[in-house]
Scaffold this active site. Structure first.
Site, short mmCIF file in Angstrom:
data_model
loop_
_atom_site.label_atom_id
_atom_site.label_comp_id
_atom_site.label_asym_id
_atom_site.label_seq_id
_atom_site.Cartn_x
_atom_site.Cartn_y
_atom_site.Cartn_z
N ASP A 252 -4.71 3.80 -2.09
CA ASP A 252 -5.84 4.10 -1.20
C ASP A 252 -6.32 5.53 -1.40
O ASP A 252 -5.61 6.48 -1.09
CB ASP A 252 -5.39 3.93 0.26
CG ASP A 252 -5.23 2.48 0.64
OD1 ASP A 252 -6.19 1.70 0.43
OD2 ASP A 252 -4.15 2.12 1.15
N SER B 204 0.83 -1.20 0.00
CA SER B 204 0.00 0.00 0.00
C SER B 204 0.87 1.25 0.00
O SER B 204 1.65 1.49 0.93
CB SER B 204 -0.91 0.00 1.23
OG SER B 204 -1.53 1.27 1.31
N MET C 129 -12.14 4.73 -1.20
CA MET C 129 -12.86 4.91 0.07
C MET C 129 -13.52 6.28 0.00
O MET C 129 -13.14 7.22 0.70
CB MET C 129 -11.88 4.80 1.25
CG MET C 129 -11.48 3.37 1.53
SD MET C 129 -9.98 3.26 2.53
CE MET C 129 -8.75 3.39 1.24
N HIS D 202 -1.01 -0.99 -4.41
CA HIS D 202 -2.33 -0.73 -3.81
C HIS D 202 -2.43 0.78 -3.53
O HIS D 202 -1.60 1.35 -2.83
CB HIS D 202 -2.49 -1.53 -2.51
CG HIS D 202 -3.84 -1.42 -1.90
ND1 HIS D 202 -4.94 -2.11 -2.38
CD2 HIS D 202 -4.30 -0.69 -0.85
CE1 HIS D 202 -6.00 -1.82 -1.64
NE2 HIS D 202 -5.64 -0.95 -0.71
N ASP E 228 -7.12 -6.53 3.36
CA ASP E 228 -6.47 -5.23 3.54
C ASP E 228 -6.56 -4.77 4.98
O ASP E 228 -7.66 -4.57 5.51
CB ASP E 228 -7.18 -4.23 2.61
CG ASP E 228 -6.52 -2.87 2.56
OD1 ASP E 228 -5.44 -2.70 3.16
OD2 ASP E 228 -7.10 -1.98 1.91
N HIS F 190 -8.23 1.40 -4.54
CA HIS F 190 -9.23 1.16 -3.49
C HIS F 190 -9.90 2.50 -3.18
O HIS F 190 -9.30 3.36 -2.54
CB HIS F 190 -8.49 0.56 -2.28
CG HIS F 190 -9.35 0.38 -1.06
ND1 HIS F 190 -8.80 0.10 0.18
CD2 HIS F 190 -10.69 0.40 -0.88
CE1 HIS F 190 -9.78 -0.04 1.07
NE2 HIS F 190 -10.93 0.15 0.46
N MET G 216 -12.01 -5.90 4.30
CA MET G 216 -11.25 -5.04 5.20
C MET G 216 -11.02 -5.78 6.52
O MET G 216 -11.98 -6.24 7.15
CB MET G 216 -12.00 -3.73 5.50
CG MET G 216 -12.13 -2.77 4.32
SD MET G 216 -10.60 -2.31 3.51
CE MET G 216 -9.62 -1.66 4.86
N MET H 80 -8.95 8.27 -0.21
CA MET H 80 -9.85 8.59 0.91
C MET H 80 -10.34 10.03 0.77
O MET H 80 -9.54 10.93 0.50
CB MET H 80 -9.11 8.45 2.23
CG MET H 80 -8.49 7.09 2.44
SD MET H 80 -7.61 7.06 4.02
CE MET H 80 -6.89 5.43 3.96
C1 DX5 Z 1 -6.82 1.35 5.24
C2 DX5 Z 1 -6.26 1.13 3.85
C3 DX5 Z 1 -5.16 0.14 3.79
C4 DX5 Z 1 -3.93 0.53 4.57
C5 DX5 Z 1 -3.32 -0.73 5.11
O1 DX5 Z 1 -7.94 2.13 5.16
O2 DX5 Z 1 -7.27 0.68 2.97
O3 DX5 Z 1 -4.82 -0.20 2.46
O4 DX5 Z 1 -2.97 1.20 3.78
O5 DX5 Z 1 -2.30 -0.38 5.97
P1 DX5 Z 1 -1.65 -1.41 6.99
O6 DX5 Z 1 -1.08 -2.53 6.17
O7 DX5 Z 1 -0.61 -0.58 7.66
O8 DX5 Z 1 -2.74 -1.87 7.91
ZN ZN Z 2 -6.68 -0.18 0.96
#
Ligand code: DX5
Ligand code: ZN
Length: 215
Positions: free
Chosen positions: A34, A7, A67, A32, A174, A65, A136, A36
């Protein structure tokens, strides 16, 4: 051997190109990414321009991903930005079947994400349409959180559903993935592991990536 998706959220944003090259030169399979929005989750990460910048240097597929609320508004934008997989939260999509087909029509693998509190059974009628299901194993919003144990059993339940429906969706997990939780997830049926802080906080991230790949 799982597909491994480090990630980028845990990378050093001031040295993003360096960390992208680190993933390029490692045994990792996907990036990956993320996204947000500060509304669907209580944190803001980065958006389209940064994703495009990552795509310019990445030599492996981008696993995006989302969010965000109303993710259907941004499917084509992230497809154009270079996503190979686009995953949307079931909780953010009142018309999940339509959104899955929108992602497929944009030329991407369509992923559906379930929060820790959402049961696998909501996928009963769309599992055959999805290319991937992302479970998740932490509440989304932040890296570095503690792994929620229920995710292992949930992975096994999702595997059962996929086999029962003769579906081909990949199972991705994840949050809180390390060598110990990763091993149990792979035994339960996980195909793809995401790992952020475990990789980037390591003294030798490339070595950790190889160890996770060997699970
Ligand atoms: C959380 C993200 C993850 C995050 C995982 O909302 O979707 O992808 O980066 O991080 P770790 O591996 O540190 O839990
Ligand atoms: Zn993620």
């Amino acid at each position: 051997m799982p597909i491994l998706a480090p990630s980028v959220l845990a990378a050093d944003f001031a040295n993003l190109q360096r960390d992208i090259e680190l993933i390029n030169d490692s045994d990792a399979d996907w990036f990956h990414i993320d996204i947000m929005d500060g509304v669907f989750v209580p944190n803001i990460s980065f958006g389209v321009p940064v994703t495009e910048a990552i795509a310019k240097h990445a030599r492996k597929p981008l696993d995006v991903h989302l969010m965000i609320v109303q993710p259907e508004k941004y499917v084509e934008t992230f497809a154009r930005a270079g996503a190979e997989t686009i995953s949307v939260h079931w909780e953010a999509c009142p018309h999940i079947h339509r959104t899955i087909y929108q992602i497929r029509e944009a030329g991407c693998r369509a992923g559906v994400v379930l929060n820790p509190g959402t049961p696998v059974s909501v996928l009963e009628d769309v599992i055959q349409d999805a290319g991937l299901v992302l479970l998740m194993s932490v509440n989304p919003g932040f890296g570095g959180q503690k792994f929620i144990e229920n995710a292992v059993e949930k992975t096994a339940r999702l595997k059962e559903l996929i086999l029962r429906k003769n579906a081909s969706a990949l199972i991705e997990i994840d949050g809180g993935v390390n060598l110990e939780t990763g091993a149990r997830l792979v035994s339960a049926g996980a195909d793809v592991l995401v790992a952020g802080s475990f990789v980037f906080s390591a003294a030798d991230p490339r070595k950790i990536i190889s160890e996770l790949k060997a699970l």
